[in-house]
Design a protein around this motif. Sequence first.
Motif, PDB file in Angstrom:
ATOM      1  N   GLN A 180     -12.011  -6.678  15.681  1.00 23.84           N
ATOM      2  CA  GLN A 180     -12.839  -5.603  16.232  1.00 23.84           C
ATOM      3  C   GLN A 180     -13.962  -6.153  17.118  1.00 23.84           C
ATOM      4  OE1 GLN A 180     -12.141  -2.202  15.714  1.00 23.84           O
ATOM      5  NE2 GLN A 180     -13.659  -1.901  17.331  1.00 23.84           N
ATOM      6  N   GLN A 181     -14.500  -7.317  16.741  1.00 23.09           N
ATOM      7  CA  GLN A 181     -15.589  -7.898  17.544  1.00 23.09           C
ATOM      8  C   GLN A 181     -15.109  -8.279  18.937  1.00 23.09           C
ATOM      9  OE1 GLN A 181     -17.030 -10.975  14.831  1.00 23.09           O
ATOM     10  NE2 GLN A 181     -19.093 -10.149  15.164  1.00 23.09           N
ATOM     11  N   ASP A 184     -14.565  -5.023  20.849  1.00 26.56           N
ATOM     12  CA  ASP A 184     -15.825  -4.402  21.257  1.00 26.56           C
ATOM     13  C   ASP A 184     -16.380  -4.998  22.545  1.00 26.56           C
ATOM     14  OD1 ASP A 184     -15.813  -2.624  19.182  1.00 26.56           O
ATOM     15  OD2 ASP A 184     -17.086  -3.844  17.871  1.00 26.56           O
ATOM     16  N   ARG A 185     -15.965  -6.211  22.884  1.00 27.92           N
ATOM     17  CA  ARG A 185     -16.446  -6.822  24.127  1.00 27.92           C
ATOM     18  C   ARG A 185     -15.571  -6.447  25.330  1.00 27.92           C
ATOM     19  NH1 ARG A 185     -17.512 -12.936  23.702  1.00 27.92           N
ATOM     20  NH2 ARG A 185     -18.309 -12.547  25.786  1.00 27.92           N
TER      21      ARG A 185
END
Length: 199
Positions: A180-181, A184-185
Amino acid sequence: MDGVSAEIEPGSTVALIGSSGSGKSTLLHVIGAIETATSGTVTVNDIEITKLRPRALPSYRRGIGFVFQRYHLLPALTALDNVLAPLLPYRVAFDRVTRARELLAEVGLAGRENALPAQLSGGQQQRVAVARALIGEPDLLLADEPTGNLDSANGTQILDLLLRLRDERAMTILMATHDQQIADRCDRIIRLADGKIIR
Ligand SMILES: Nc1ncnc2c1ncn2[C@@H]1O[C@H](COP(=O)(O)OP(=O)(O)OP(=O)(O)O)[C@@H](O)[C@H]1O
Ligand SMILES: [Mg+2]
């Protein structure tokens, strides 16, 4: 895939998220003209690739880079030769060996140019696969879990490299990820479930 419809802006970075078996790899393979869709159309840069004859595919593939989920490095070739392999059939306007060495350094593998895949860890093989996907200076990068086997520091380093190259030369990136990280970018997230886009 079932009823998938999406438009991706040139130069954008899109994360493809979905649980195992949701169809992320299949969608990337169809867009990369590695698997053939039984129906529907895929248009890339105004070319309807689902209509291309087999002999037109190499020229289409010349413009894309692909990071396979299981890397698919050639076991008998060194890291450097694996990175160079996609360019073998093509003429290019740059010094390919210099560029391959630069890319290996950028993915953190300076000094390992002559290692065979079996002498590299899974994460190192994945980084060779990322460098190989970038050697042709693709307009479109299709990346299947390019950071899936890396710890978060190494994963961030690969993503930083991809985003920098995207900014330098307007490369479009479509990337399957469970992280997810990482997602998210990206500029946008496409979620798949059971072969359908859910939002
Ligand atoms: N060559 C194939 N022939 C038939 N079915 C396939 C083939 N490859 C994948 N599938 C099926 O298609 C569905 C989607 O698989 P796919 O590999 O695209 O999922 P994925 O989202 O990439 O999963 P993962 O996160 O595990 O990599 C699954 O049900 C899978 O079993
Ligand atoms: Mg997959």
